[in-house]
Scaffold this motif. Structure first.
Motif, PDB file in Angstrom:
ATOM      1  N   PRO A 183       3.942  -3.989  -3.432  1.00 51.50           N
ATOM      2  CA  PRO A 183       3.913  -3.092  -2.279  1.00 51.50           C
ATOM      3  C   PRO A 183       4.956  -1.993  -2.347  1.00 51.50           C
ATOM      4  N   ALA A 184       6.120  -2.286  -2.932  1.00 48.88           N
ATOM      5  CA  ALA A 184       7.151  -1.246  -3.045  1.00 48.88           C
ATOM      6  C   ALA A 184       6.690  -0.108  -3.945  1.00 48.88           C
ATOM      7  N   TYR A 185       5.903  -0.411  -4.975  1.00 51.72           N
ATOM      8  CA  TYR A 185       5.392   0.648  -5.851  1.00 51.72           C
ATOM      9  C   TYR A 185       4.441   1.560  -5.072  1.00 51.72           C
ATOM     10  N   VAL A 186       3.602   0.940  -4.248  1.00 49.75           N
ATOM     11  CA  VAL A 186       2.646   1.716  -3.458  1.00 49.75           C
ATOM     12  C   VAL A 186       3.383   2.554  -2.409  1.00 49.75           C
ATOM     13  N   PHE A 187       4.407   1.964  -1.774  1.00 48.00           N
ATOM     14  CA  PHE A 187       5.174   2.708  -0.779  1.00 48.00           C
ATOM     15  C   PHE A 187       5.891   3.891  -1.427  1.00 48.00           C
ATOM     16  N   LEU A 188       6.369   3.696  -2.658  1.00 52.05           N
ATOM     17  CA  LEU A 188       7.015   4.799  -3.368  1.00 52.05           C
ATOM     18  C   LEU A 188       6.017   5.923  -3.628  1.00 52.05           C
ATOM     19  N   LEU A 189       4.786   5.576  -3.987  1.00 51.13           N
ATOM     20  CA  LEU A 189       3.761   6.596  -4.197  1.00 51.13           C
ATOM     21  C   LEU A 189       3.547   7.404  -2.927  1.00 51.13           C
ATOM     22  N   ALA A 190       3.411   6.728  -1.794  1.00 50.81           N
ATOM     23  CA  ALA A 190       3.226   7.437  -0.526  1.00 50.81           C
ATOM     24  C   ALA A 190       4.437   8.309  -0.216  1.00 50.81           C
ATOM     25  N   GLU A 191       5.615   7.794  -0.481  1.00 50.71           N
ATOM     26  CA  GLU A 191       6.847   8.545  -0.225  1.00 50.71           C
ATOM     27  C   GLU A 191       6.904   9.823  -1.051  1.00 50.71           C
ATOM     28  N   MET A 193       4.350  11.426  -2.544  1.00 45.24           N
ATOM     29  CA  MET A 193       3.280  12.338  -2.143  1.00 45.24           C
ATOM     30  C   MET A 193       3.687  13.118  -0.900  1.00 45.24           C
ATOM     31  N   GLU A 194       4.316  12.426   0.034  1.00 43.42           N
ATOM     32  CA  GLU A 194       4.782  13.080   1.253  1.00 43.42           C
ATOM     33  C   GLU A 194       5.839  14.138   0.937  1.00 43.42           C
ATOM     34  N   GLN A 195       6.788  13.799   0.087  1.00 41.40           N
ATOM     35  CA  GLN A 195       7.855  14.740  -0.267  1.00 41.40           C
ATOM     36  C   GLN A 195       7.303  15.995  -0.936  1.00 41.40           C
ATOM     37  N   THR A 196       6.352  15.798  -1.868  1.00 37.59           N
ATOM     38  CA  THR A 196       5.782  16.951  -2.570  1.00 37.59           C
ATOM     39  C   THR A 196       4.923  17.788  -1.635  1.00 37.59           C
ATOM     40  N   VAL A 215      -3.300   6.751   0.840  1.00 37.62           N
ATOM     41  CA  VAL A 215      -2.956   5.492   0.175  1.00 37.62           C
ATOM     42  C   VAL A 215      -3.685   4.320   0.833  1.00 37.62           C
ATOM     43  N   SER A 216      -3.646   4.236   2.173  1.00 36.40           N
ATOM     44  CA  SER A 216      -4.293   3.108   2.844  1.00 36.40           C
ATOM     45  C   SER A 216      -5.816   3.170   2.699  1.00 36.40           C
ATOM     46  N   GLY A 217      -6.378   4.378   2.748  1.00 38.00           N
ATOM     47  CA  GLY A 217      -7.821   4.509   2.606  1.00 38.00           C
ATOM     48  C   GLY A 217      -8.300   4.145   1.214  1.00 38.00           C
ATOM     49  N   ALA A 218      -7.538   4.554   0.199  1.00 35.89           N
ATOM     50  CA  ALA A 218      -7.904   4.212  -1.175  1.00 35.89           C
ATOM     51  C   ALA A 218      -7.816   2.701  -1.383  1.00 35.89           C
ATOM     52  N   GLY A 219      -6.778   2.073  -0.788  1.00 41.36           N
ATOM     53  CA  GLY A 219      -6.666   0.627  -0.898  1.00 41.36           C
ATOM     54  C   GLY A 219      -7.822  -0.095  -0.235  1.00 41.36           C
ATOM     55  N   ALA A 220      -8.233   0.379   0.934  1.00 43.97           N
ATOM     56  CA  ALA A 220      -9.364  -0.227   1.624  1.00 43.97           C
ATOM     57  C   ALA A 220     -10.657  -0.055   0.825  1.00 43.97           C
ATOM     58  N   LEU A 221     -10.812   1.098   0.193  1.00 41.80           N
ATOM     59  CA  LEU A 221     -12.020   1.362  -0.582  1.00 41.80           C
ATOM     60  C   LEU A 221     -12.136   0.418  -1.775  1.00 41.80           C
ATOM     61  N   ILE A 222     -11.038   0.251  -2.493  1.00 42.31           N
ATOM     62  CA  ILE A 222     -11.086  -0.623  -3.675  1.00 42.31           C
ATOM     63  C   ILE A 222     -11.304  -2.071  -3.271  1.00 42.31           C
ATOM     64  N   GLU A 223     -10.793  -2.446  -2.099  1.00 43.62           N
ATOM     65  CA  GLU A 223     -10.956  -3.817  -1.628  1.00 43.62           C
ATOM     66  C   GLU A 223     -12.389  -4.073  -1.165  1.00 43.62           C
ATOM     67  N   ARG A 224     -12.947  -3.141  -0.405  1.00 42.70           N
ATOM     68  CA  ARG A 224     -14.253  -3.392   0.207  1.00 42.70           C
ATOM     69  C   ARG A 224     -15.413  -3.214  -0.754  1.00 42.70           C
ATOM     70  N   THR A 225     -15.283  -2.298  -1.703  1.00 45.66           N
ATOM     71  CA  THR A 225     -16.400  -2.061  -2.612  1.00 45.66           C
ATOM     72  C   THR A 225     -16.426  -3.040  -3.764  1.00 45.66           C
TER      73      THR A 225
END
Length: 276
Positions: A183-191, A193-196, A215-225
Protein backbone atom coordinates in the motif's frame (compact mmCIF):
# COMPACT_ATOMS: atom_id res chain seq x y z
CA UNK A 1 -8.81 -17.40 -1.34
CA UNK A 2 -11.73 -16.32 0.77
CA UNK A 3 -14.35 -13.69 0.11
CA UNK A 4 -14.37 -10.52 2.20
CA UNK A 5 -18.09 -10.97 2.78
CA UNK A 6 -18.90 -11.28 6.48
CA UNK A 7 -19.79 -14.79 7.64
CA UNK A 8 -22.89 -15.17 9.79
CA UNK A 9 -21.05 -16.28 12.95
CA UNK A 10 -19.92 -13.43 15.21
CA UNK A 11 -16.24 -12.74 15.71
CA UNK A 12 -15.24 -14.42 19.01
CA UNK A 13 -13.42 -12.50 21.77
CA UNK A 14 -9.85 -11.51 20.97
CA UNK A 15 -6.81 -10.31 22.88
CA UNK A 16 -5.18 -7.75 20.57
CA UNK A 17 -1.60 -6.96 21.58
CA UNK A 18 -0.53 -3.74 19.87
CA UNK A 19 -2.93 -1.29 18.28
CA UNK A 20 -0.72 0.82 16.01
CA UNK A 21 -1.22 1.20 12.28
CA UNK A 22 -1.71 -2.49 11.52
CA UNK A 23 -3.39 -3.48 14.76
CA UNK A 24 -5.69 -0.46 14.56
CA UNK A 25 -6.61 -1.25 10.96
CA UNK A 26 -7.58 -4.80 11.86
CA UNK A 27 -9.50 -3.66 14.95
CA UNK A 28 -11.53 -1.20 12.88
CA UNK A 29 -12.53 -4.00 10.53
CA UNK A 30 -13.47 -6.34 13.37
CA UNK A 31 -15.52 -3.72 15.17
CA UNK A 32 -17.45 -3.06 11.98
CA UNK A 33 -18.18 -6.78 11.66
CA UNK A 34 -19.47 -7.36 15.19
CA UNK A 35 -16.59 -8.25 17.50
CA UNK A 36 -17.46 -9.98 20.76
CA UNK A 37 -16.21 -8.23 23.94
CA UNK A 38 -12.44 -8.14 23.63
CA UNK A 39 -9.32 -6.69 25.25
CA UNK A 40 -6.67 -4.48 23.65
CA UNK A 41 -3.18 -4.15 25.14
CA UNK A 42 -1.61 -0.91 23.95
CA UNK A 43 0.15 1.92 25.77
CA UNK A 44 -1.07 4.62 23.41
CA UNK A 45 -4.64 3.61 22.62
CA UNK A 46 -7.17 5.73 24.49
CA UNK A 47 -10.54 5.09 22.95
CA UNK A 48 -12.37 1.88 22.25
CA UNK A 49 -16.13 1.42 22.36
CA UNK A 50 -17.70 -0.55 25.20
CA UNK A 51 -17.92 -3.39 26.00
CA UNK A 52 -14.33 -3.73 24.80
CA UNK A 53 -11.50 -2.82 27.16
CA UNK A 54 -8.05 -1.25 26.82
CA UNK A 55 -5.16 -1.90 29.19
CA UNK A 56 -1.83 -0.09 28.97
CA UNK A 57 0.40 -2.61 30.72
CA UNK A 58 0.60 -6.37 30.39
CA UNK A 59 0.46 -6.67 34.18
CA UNK A 60 -3.06 -5.23 34.03
CA UNK A 61 -4.46 -7.85 31.66
CA UNK A 62 -7.60 -9.30 33.27
CA UNK A 63 -6.79 -12.83 34.36
CA UNK A 64 -10.42 -13.87 34.05
CA UNK A 65 -10.52 -12.97 30.36
CA UNK A 66 -10.48 -16.02 28.08
CA UNK A 67 -9.81 -15.01 24.47
CA UNK A 68 -10.44 -17.36 21.58
CA UNK A 69 -7.34 -16.01 19.87
CA UNK A 70 -4.37 -13.79 20.75
CA UNK A 71 -3.48 -11.41 17.92
CA UNK A 72 0.12 -10.31 18.27
CA UNK A 73 0.46 -6.99 16.44
CA UNK A 74 3.18 -5.33 18.53
CA UNK A 75 6.33 -3.97 16.91
CA UNK A 76 8.84 -6.80 16.25
CA UNK A 77 11.37 -5.31 18.66
CA UNK A 78 8.77 -5.51 21.45
CA UNK A 79 8.37 -9.29 21.16
CA UNK A 80 10.76 -10.17 23.98
CA UNK A 81 8.98 -7.72 26.25
CA UNK A 82 5.38 -8.84 25.70
CA UNK A 83 5.67 -12.60 25.16
CA UNK A 84 6.27 -13.58 28.82
CA UNK A 85 3.09 -11.77 29.85
CA UNK A 86 1.13 -13.64 27.18
CA UNK A 87 2.21 -17.10 28.29
CA UNK A 88 -0.77 -17.65 30.65
CA UNK A 89 -3.19 -16.78 27.84
CA UNK A 90 -1.26 -18.81 25.25
CA UNK A 91 -1.96 -21.94 27.29
CA UNK A 92 -5.63 -21.51 26.42
CA UNK A 93 -5.66 -19.87 22.99
CA UNK A 94 -3.52 -19.93 19.84
CA UNK A 95 -1.51 -16.88 18.82
CA UNK A 96 -1.91 -15.19 15.45
CA UNK A 97 1.24 -13.16 14.88
CA UNK A 98 1.28 -10.31 12.37
CA UNK A 99 4.75 -9.11 13.36
CA UNK A 100 6.93 -8.66 10.29
CA UNK A 101 9.91 -10.99 10.18
CA UNK A 102 9.25 -12.87 13.41
CA UNK A 103 9.23 -16.58 12.66
CA UNK A 104 6.95 -19.21 14.13
CA UNK A 105 9.98 -21.04 15.52
CA UNK A 106 11.38 -17.95 17.21
CA UNK A 107 8.07 -17.00 18.82
CA UNK A 108 7.36 -20.57 19.90
CA UNK A 109 10.80 -20.85 21.51
CA UNK A 110 10.33 -17.56 23.36
CA UNK A 111 6.97 -18.71 24.70
CA UNK A 112 8.50 -22.01 25.78
CA UNK A 113 11.16 -20.09 27.70
CA UNK A 114 8.31 -18.14 29.34
CA UNK A 115 6.71 -21.35 30.58
CA UNK A 116 4.35 -22.18 27.72
CA UNK A 117 5.99 -24.99 25.70
CA UNK A 118 2.77 -26.03 23.98
CA UNK A 119 1.86 -22.64 22.51
CA UNK A 120 0.53 -22.68 18.95
CA UNK A 121 1.64 -19.78 16.76
CA UNK A 122 0.16 -19.06 13.34
CA UNK A 123 1.82 -16.35 11.28
CA UNK A 124 -0.01 -13.80 9.11
CA UNK A 125 0.74 -10.65 7.15
CA UNK A 126 -2.26 -8.35 6.64
CA UNK A 127 -2.15 -4.83 5.22
CA UNK A 128 -3.72 -1.51 6.14
CA UNK A 129 -6.72 -1.66 3.74
CA UNK A 130 -8.02 -4.12 6.34
CA UNK A 131 -9.45 -1.05 8.09
CA UNK A 132 -12.14 -0.80 5.39
CA UNK A 133 -12.59 -4.53 4.82
CA UNK A 134 -10.38 -4.50 1.71
CA UNK A 135 -7.29 -6.07 3.20
CA UNK A 136 -5.10 -8.84 1.82
CA UNK A 137 -3.80 -11.25 4.45
CA UNK A 138 -1.49 -14.17 3.75
CA UNK A 139 -0.93 -16.80 6.45
CA UNK A 140 1.37 -19.67 7.30
CA UNK A 141 0.22 -22.51 9.53
CA UNK A 142 2.88 -24.70 11.20
CA UNK A 143 2.40 -28.48 11.30
CA UNK A 144 1.34 -28.37 14.96
CA UNK A 145 -1.72 -26.21 14.34
CA UNK A 146 -5.09 -27.91 14.14
CA UNK A 147 -7.70 -27.53 11.42
CA UNK A 148 -9.96 -25.81 13.96
CA UNK A 149 -7.27 -23.25 14.81
CA UNK A 150 -6.66 -22.54 11.15
CA UNK A 151 -10.40 -22.16 10.57
CA UNK A 152 -10.59 -19.72 13.50
CA UNK A 153 -7.88 -17.56 11.95
CA UNK A 154 -9.63 -17.74 8.59
CA UNK A 155 -12.88 -16.57 10.17
CA UNK A 156 -11.27 -13.62 11.92
CA UNK A 157 -9.18 -12.52 8.94
CA UNK A 158 -12.01 -12.91 6.43
CA UNK A 159 -13.79 -10.11 8.29
CA UNK A 160 -11.16 -7.65 7.07
CA UNK A 161 -10.63 -8.78 3.47
CA UNK A 162 -9.27 -11.67 1.45
CA UNK A 163 -7.05 -14.40 2.88
CA UNK A 164 -4.58 -16.79 1.32
CA UNK A 165 -2.14 -19.37 2.71
CA UNK A 166 1.44 -20.30 1.89
CA UNK A 167 2.95 -23.73 2.46
CA UNK A 168 6.49 -22.60 3.32
CA UNK A 169 7.23 -19.98 5.95
CA UNK A 170 10.10 -18.44 3.99
CA UNK A 171 7.53 -17.29 1.43
CA UNK A 172 6.26 -14.81 4.02
CA UNK A 173 9.23 -12.52 3.31
CA UNK A 174 7.99 -11.95 -0.25
CA UNK A 175 4.43 -11.58 1.02
CA UNK A 176 5.57 -8.90 3.47
CA UNK A 177 7.39 -7.01 0.71
CA UNK A 178 4.49 -7.12 -1.77
CA UNK A 179 1.18 -6.97 0.08
CA UNK A 180 2.28 -5.89 3.54
CA UNK A 181 4.37 -2.94 2.33
CA UNK A 182 2.59 -2.60 -1.01
CA UNK A 183 0.00 0.00 0.00
CA UNK A 184 2.85 2.43 0.66
CA UNK A 185 4.04 2.00 -2.94
CA UNK A 186 0.56 2.82 -4.22
CA UNK A 187 0.26 5.82 -1.89
CA UNK A 188 3.62 7.08 -3.15
CA UNK A 189 2.33 6.85 -6.73
CA UNK A 190 -0.72 8.94 -5.83
CA UNK A 191 1.50 11.41 -3.97
CA UNK A 192 3.87 11.87 -6.92
CA UNK A 193 1.04 12.17 -9.45
CA UNK A 194 -0.50 14.88 -7.29
CA UNK A 195 2.80 16.76 -6.99
CA UNK A 196 3.44 16.67 -10.74
CA UNK A 197 -0.13 17.72 -11.52
CA UNK A 198 0.32 20.77 -9.31
CA UNK A 199 3.68 21.53 -10.92
CA UNK A 200 1.98 21.42 -14.34
CA UNK A 201 -0.44 24.12 -13.27
CA UNK A 202 -3.45 22.28 -11.85
CA UNK A 203 -5.03 23.67 -8.66
CA UNK A 204 -3.66 21.55 -5.76
CA UNK A 205 -7.07 20.25 -4.70
CA UNK A 206 -7.92 19.22 -8.25
CA UNK A 207 -4.53 17.53 -8.69
CA UNK A 208 -5.14 15.59 -5.47
CA UNK A 209 -8.65 14.57 -6.49
CA UNK A 210 -7.53 13.41 -9.93
CA UNK A 211 -4.56 11.44 -8.60
CA UNK A 212 -6.48 9.70 -5.83
CA UNK A 213 -9.50 8.85 -7.94
CA UNK A 214 -7.32 7.52 -10.74
CA UNK A 215 -5.42 5.23 -8.38
CA UNK A 216 -8.55 3.97 -6.57
CA UNK A 217 -10.50 3.58 -9.81
CA UNK A 218 -7.72 1.62 -11.49
CA UNK A 219 -7.49 -0.63 -8.44
CA UNK A 220 -11.22 -1.27 -8.49
CA UNK A 221 -11.10 -2.04 -12.21
CA UNK A 222 -8.35 -4.64 -11.90
CA UNK A 223 -10.14 -6.23 -8.96
CA UNK A 224 -13.62 -6.39 -10.49
CA UNK A 225 -12.73 -7.44 -14.02
CA UNK A 226 -10.11 -10.05 -13.16
CA UNK A 227 -8.34 -9.13 -16.41
CA UNK A 228 -4.56 -9.51 -16.40
CA UNK A 229 -2.81 -6.29 -15.40
CA UNK A 230 -0.65 -6.28 -18.52
CA UNK A 231 -3.75 -6.55 -20.72
CA UNK A 232 -5.46 -3.68 -18.91
CA UNK A 233 -2.32 -1.60 -19.44
CA UNK A 234 -2.35 -2.40 -23.17
CA UNK A 235 -6.00 -1.38 -23.46
CA UNK A 236 -5.17 2.10 -22.15
CA UNK A 237 -2.15 2.49 -24.40
CA UNK A 238 -2.81 3.77 -27.93
CA UNK A 239 0.11 3.53 -30.37
CA UNK A 240 1.90 6.86 -30.52
CA UNK A 241 -0.37 8.38 -27.90
CA UNK A 242 0.22 10.11 -24.59
CA UNK A 243 0.13 6.93 -22.48
CA UNK A 244 2.69 5.22 -24.69
CA UNK A 245 4.95 8.25 -24.35
CA UNK A 246 4.74 8.08 -20.55
CA UNK A 247 5.24 4.31 -20.46
CA UNK A 248 8.34 4.61 -22.62
CA UNK A 249 9.86 6.47 -19.68
CA UNK A 250 8.43 4.32 -16.88
CA UNK A 251 9.24 1.01 -18.58
CA UNK A 252 12.79 1.89 -19.59
CA UNK A 253 15.26 -0.75 -18.35
CA UNK A 254 16.59 1.57 -15.64
CA UNK A 255 13.13 2.76 -14.53
CA UNK A 256 10.20 0.87 -12.98
CA UNK A 257 11.16 -2.67 -14.10
CA UNK A 258 14.45 -2.27 -12.24
CA UNK A 259 13.64 0.09 -9.38
CA UNK A 260 10.42 -1.61 -8.27
CA UNK A 261 12.14 -4.99 -8.38
CA UNK A 262 14.97 -3.59 -6.26
CA UNK A 263 12.51 -1.98 -3.84
CA UNK A 264 10.52 -5.17 -3.25
CA UNK A 265 13.69 -7.24 -2.86
CA UNK A 266 15.00 -4.71 -0.33
CA UNK A 267 11.80 -5.03 1.68
CA UNK A 268 12.01 -8.81 1.52
CA UNK A 269 15.62 -8.74 2.75
CA UNK A 270 14.60 -6.50 5.63
CA UNK A 271 11.85 -8.94 6.59
CA UNK A 272 14.49 -11.70 6.82
CA UNK A 273 16.78 -9.45 8.85
CA UNK A 274 14.01 -8.78 11.38
CA UNK A 275 13.81 -12.51 12.00
CA UNK A 276 17.47 -12.72 13.02
Amino acid sequence: MSSPASPSAPIPPLLLVGCGQMGGAMLAGWLADGLAPSVVLDRHRDDIPAPHRVVRDAADLPRDFVPSLIVLAAKPQKAAEVLPALAPFARQAPILSVMAGKTVGGLTAALADAGCPDAVVIRAMPNTPSAIGQGMTVCYTPPGASDAQRALCERILSAIGDTAWVTREEQMDAVTAISGSGPAYVFLLAELMEQTGTALGLPPELARRIARRTVSGAGALIERTGVDAAELRRRVTSPGGTTQQALSVLMAPDAWPTTLDRAIRAASRRARELAS
